[in-house]
Design a protein around this motif. Structure first.
Motif, PDB file in Angstrom:
ATOM      1  N   LEU A 144       0.826  -1.208   0.000  1.00 32.34           N
ATOM      2  CA  LEU A 144       0.000   0.000   0.000  1.00 32.34           C
ATOM      3  C   LEU A 144       0.867   1.267   0.000  1.00 32.34           C
ATOM      4  CD1 LEU A 144      -2.763  -1.101   2.543  1.00 32.34           C
ATOM      5  CD2 LEU A 144      -2.936  -0.971   0.042  1.00 32.34           C
ATOM      6  N   PHE A 145       1.984   1.200   0.718  1.00 34.39           N
ATOM      7  CA  PHE A 145       2.887   2.361   0.745  1.00 34.39           C
ATOM      8  C   PHE A 145       3.467   2.632  -0.645  1.00 34.39           C
ATOM      9  CE2 PHE A 145       7.158   4.116   1.108  1.00 34.39           C
ATOM     10  CZ  PHE A 145       6.929   5.252   1.869  1.00 34.39           C
ATOM     11  N   LEU A 146       3.884   1.568  -1.347  1.00 37.43           N
ATOM     12  CA  LEU A 146       4.434   1.751  -2.683  1.00 37.43           C
ATOM     13  C   LEU A 146       3.386   2.272  -3.659  1.00 37.43           C
ATOM     14  CD1 LEU A 146       6.757  -1.367  -3.186  1.00 37.43           C
ATOM     15  CD2 LEU A 146       7.439   1.025  -3.000  1.00 37.43           C
ATOM     16  N   ARG A 147       2.144   1.766  -3.542  1.00 42.47           N
ATOM     17  CA  ARG A 147       1.100   2.241  -4.449  1.00 42.47           C
ATOM     18  C   ARG A 147       0.775   3.714  -4.199  1.00 42.47           C
ATOM     19  NH1 ARG A 147      -4.116  -1.020  -6.428  1.00 42.47           N
ATOM     20  NH2 ARG A 147      -2.447  -1.815  -7.758  1.00 42.47           N
ATOM     21  N   ARG A 148       0.833   4.125  -2.949  1.00 42.22           N
ATOM     22  CA  ARG A 148       0.464   5.507  -2.622  1.00 42.22           C
ATOM     23  C   ARG A 148       1.625   6.473  -2.841  1.00 42.22           C
ATOM     24  NH1 ARG A 148      -2.543   6.489   2.964  1.00 42.22           N
ATOM     25  NH2 ARG A 148      -3.997   5.160   1.803  1.00 42.22           N
ATOM     26  N   TYR A 149       2.829   6.062  -2.453  1.00 44.67           N
ATOM     27  CA  TYR A 149       3.967   7.002  -2.477  1.00 44.67           C
ATOM     28  C   TYR A 149       5.087   6.564  -3.425  1.00 44.67           C
ATOM     29  CZ  TYR A 149       1.735   8.473   1.878  1.00 44.67           C
ATOM     30  OH  TYR A 149       0.830   8.896   2.827  1.00 44.67           O
ATOM     31  N   GLY A 150       4.873   5.515  -4.227  1.00 44.08           N
ATOM     32  CA  GLY A 150       5.938   4.994  -5.076  1.00 44.08           C
ATOM     33  C   GLY A 150       6.462   6.006  -6.084  1.00 44.08           C
ATOM     34  N   LEU A 151       5.539   6.653  -6.822  1.00 43.46           N
ATOM     35  CA  LEU A 151       5.972   7.603  -7.847  1.00 43.46           C
ATOM     36  C   LEU A 151       6.657   8.830  -7.253  1.00 43.46           C
ATOM     37  CD1 LEU A 151       3.018   7.383 -10.409  1.00 43.46           C
ATOM     38  CD2 LEU A 151       5.305   6.384 -10.574  1.00 43.46           C
ATOM     39  N   PRO A 152       6.057   9.495  -6.231  1.00 45.81           N
ATOM     40  CA  PRO A 152       6.785  10.635  -5.633  1.00 45.81           C
ATOM     41  C   PRO A 152       8.135  10.235  -5.056  1.00 45.81           C
ATOM     42  CG  PRO A 152       4.489  10.627  -4.937  1.00 45.81           C
ATOM     43  CD  PRO A 152       4.732   9.332  -5.620  1.00 45.81           C
ATOM     44  N   LEU A 153       8.196   9.043  -4.443  1.00 43.00           N
ATOM     45  CA  LEU A 153       9.456   8.589  -3.869  1.00 43.00           C
ATOM     46  C   LEU A 153      10.499   8.346  -4.959  1.00 43.00           C
ATOM     47  CD1 LEU A 153      10.689   7.852  -1.117  1.00 43.00           C
ATOM     48  CD2 LEU A 153       9.994   5.492  -1.522  1.00 43.00           C
ATOM     49  N   SER A 154      10.075   7.753  -6.076  1.00 44.25           N
ATOM     50  CA  SER A 154      11.004   7.527  -7.197  1.00 44.25           C
ATOM     51  C   SER A 154      11.516   8.849  -7.745  1.00 44.25           C
ATOM     52  CB  SER A 154      10.309   6.741  -8.311  1.00 44.25           C
ATOM     53  OG  SER A 154       9.857   5.495  -7.828  1.00 44.25           O
ATOM     54  N   PHE A 155      10.623   9.841  -7.830  1.00 44.70           N
ATOM     55  CA  PHE A 155      11.030  11.162  -8.320  1.00 44.70           C
ATOM     56  C   PHE A 155      12.057  11.808  -7.384  1.00 44.70           C
ATOM     57  CE2 PHE A 155      10.428  15.793  -8.233  1.00 44.70           C
ATOM     58  CZ  PHE A 155      10.767  16.098  -9.548  1.00 44.70           C
ATOM     59  N   ILE A 157      14.103  10.290  -5.244  1.00 43.57           N
ATOM     60  CA  ILE A 157      15.372   9.561  -5.310  1.00 43.57           C
ATOM     61  C   ILE A 157      16.130   9.909  -6.591  1.00 43.57           C
ATOM     62  CG2 ILE A 157      16.402   7.268  -5.502  1.00 43.57           C
ATOM     63  CD1 ILE A 157      14.185   6.226  -3.689  1.00 43.57           C
ATOM     64  N   SER A 158      15.421   9.976  -7.715  1.00 48.51           N
ATOM     65  CA  SER A 158      16.065  10.345  -8.977  1.00 48.51           C
ATOM     66  C   SER A 158      16.649  11.744  -8.908  1.00 48.51           C
ATOM     67  CB  SER A 158      15.067  10.247 -10.136  1.00 48.51           C
ATOM     68  OG  SER A 158      14.528   8.944 -10.242  1.00 48.51           O
ATOM     69  N   LEU A 159      15.904  12.668  -8.286  1.00 48.81           N
ATOM     70  CA  LEU A 159      16.379  14.047  -8.160  1.00 48.81           C
ATOM     71  C   LEU A 159      17.637  14.109  -7.300  1.00 48.81           C
ATOM     72  CD1 LEU A 159      15.830  17.016  -8.810  1.00 48.81           C
ATOM     73  CD2 LEU A 159      14.428  17.139  -6.742  1.00 48.81           C
ATOM     74  N   ILE A 160      17.655  13.338  -6.216  1.00 50.63           N
ATOM     75  CA  ILE A 160      18.834  13.317  -5.340  1.00 50.63           C
ATOM     76  C   ILE A 160      20.047  12.781  -6.097  1.00 50.63           C
ATOM     77  CG2 ILE A 160      19.832  12.236  -3.288  1.00 50.63           C
ATOM     78  CD1 ILE A 160      17.066  12.370  -2.007  1.00 50.63           C
ATOM     79  N   VAL A 161      19.845  11.708  -6.878  1.00 49.19           N
ATOM     80  CA  VAL A 161      20.959  11.127  -7.643  1.00 49.19           C
ATOM     81  C   VAL A 161      21.488  12.118  -8.667  1.00 49.19           C
ATOM     82  CG1 VAL A 161      21.567   9.320  -9.296  1.00 49.19           C
ATOM     83  CG2 VAL A 161      20.198   8.759  -7.299  1.00 49.19           C
TER      84      VAL A 161
END
Length: 325
Positions: A144-155, A157-161
């Motif tokens: 449920l956490f990945l479905r709700r926050y997966g896309l913002p979290l990926s964004f 992490i990508s921004l940090i990298v």
């Protein structure tokens, strides 16, 4: 260029022959160098003043070749040096490619199960009104956490990298952080990195000495051209000890990346007056050790990653079916 010079052509005759139809950068460099040489600069100075940034080690080898009258030999040594550097990088990439691919597939498979399968079964669990074990609750919560926050979290992490890569490239303070230090804490990886770097160091120093570069100047060039802050300080300390009057074998006692047999080979080279050849033999020996250990670790990593992937999938699948049983 080394082949052209060895054939008896002059530098002014050889350089125009390097121009090609499909290498714009090379053509620009040749034209700039020829123009600067016509204005009175020597070859090494023309290379240093060109708008195309060239490795300082290459320019230094060219300058040494000019001083001792062996431009063809110095160019050949420079070519060999950069070919070996490319070979080192290709070997590391080939060794890490398959484990990295398996690891990425493992992450994708686990993420897909948590993101797609788990949330679709939540309604089934609610209809059954059966108590869920703790492991199932954890897996469902992760899904449920990945479905709700997966896309913002990926964004994020990508921004940090991306910011980290940009900072490492343009901000000097960020360059002090060396990610390989994290891997250096692992004994097996540390030993592998030491073998790899010592082989590079010994071969590079051997080629510099063969070109006529003095030992102190060669060590200074290696410090300047070493991209890793993990090893450059040790080479700097090695050079400082040599400048203080110690022999290379004595100064090597304080270097963590120079093994005992490497120090012995250096000592033999100093006593026999053939240090460059001994360094080259030591480099070849430790390069073979590095290749063997890399191959062994790669073969070991393949089944380990597959077993880990299978265990994760089994754990997720079992946790999902426990409430239904």
């Amino acid at each position: 260029l080394s082949i052209l010079l060895a054939s008896g052509l002059s530098l002014q005759e050889s350089l125009p022959l390097l121009r090609t139809d499909d290498a714009d950068l090379q053509n620009r460099l040749v034209m700039e160098v020829l123009l600067k040489m016509e204005n009175g600069l020597n070859f090494s100075k023309a290379l240093a003043d060109s708008s195309i940034v060239l490795p300082p080690l290459f320019i230094e080898l060219v300058a040494v070749g000019e001083q001792i009258g062996q431009q063809s030999e110095s160019m050949a040594q420079a070519s060999l040096y950069f070919q070996n550097e490319a070979k080192f990088k290709q070997t590391l990439l080939a060794a890490l490619l398959y484990p990295m691919l398996v690891f990425i597939i493992m992450l994708i498979a686990i993420t897909a199960m948590l993101f797609i399968v788990v949330p679709s079964l939540v309604q089934t669990y609610q209809n059954l009104q059966a108590p869920m074990p703790l492991v199932t609750q954890i897996v469902v919560a992760c899904g449920l956490f990945l479905r709700r926050y997966g896309l913002p979290l990926s964004f994020i992490i990508s921004l940090i990298v991306i910011l980290f890569i940009i900072g490492r490239r343009f901000l000097p303070d960020w360059q002090r952080f060396q990610p390989q230090r994290l891997f250096y804490a692992l004994p097996v990886v540390r030993k592998l990195l030491q073998e790899h770097f010592y082989s590079r160091f010994a071969r590079s120093l051997s080629q510099l000495l063969d070109c006529g570069v003095a030992l102190e100047a060669g060590l200074a060039l290696l410090v300047h051209n070493e991209p890793s802050a993990l090893w450059a300080p040790e080479i700097a300390i090695l050079r400082y000890d040599v400048l203080r009057g110690q022999s290379l074998s004595q100064a090597a006692e304080n270097c963590s990346f120079i093994p005992a047999d490497g120090r012995q080979m250096i000592l033999i080279g100093e006593k026999s007056g053939n240090l460059a050849a001994m360094l080259l033999r030591s480099s070849d020996f430790h390069w073979h050790i590095f290749e063997e250990r890399t191959l062994w670790l790669t073969k070991l990593a393949e089944p380990v990653l597959i077993v880990v992937l299978g265990l994760f999938i089994l754990l997720i699948a079992a946790s999902l079916f426990l409430p239904i049983i």
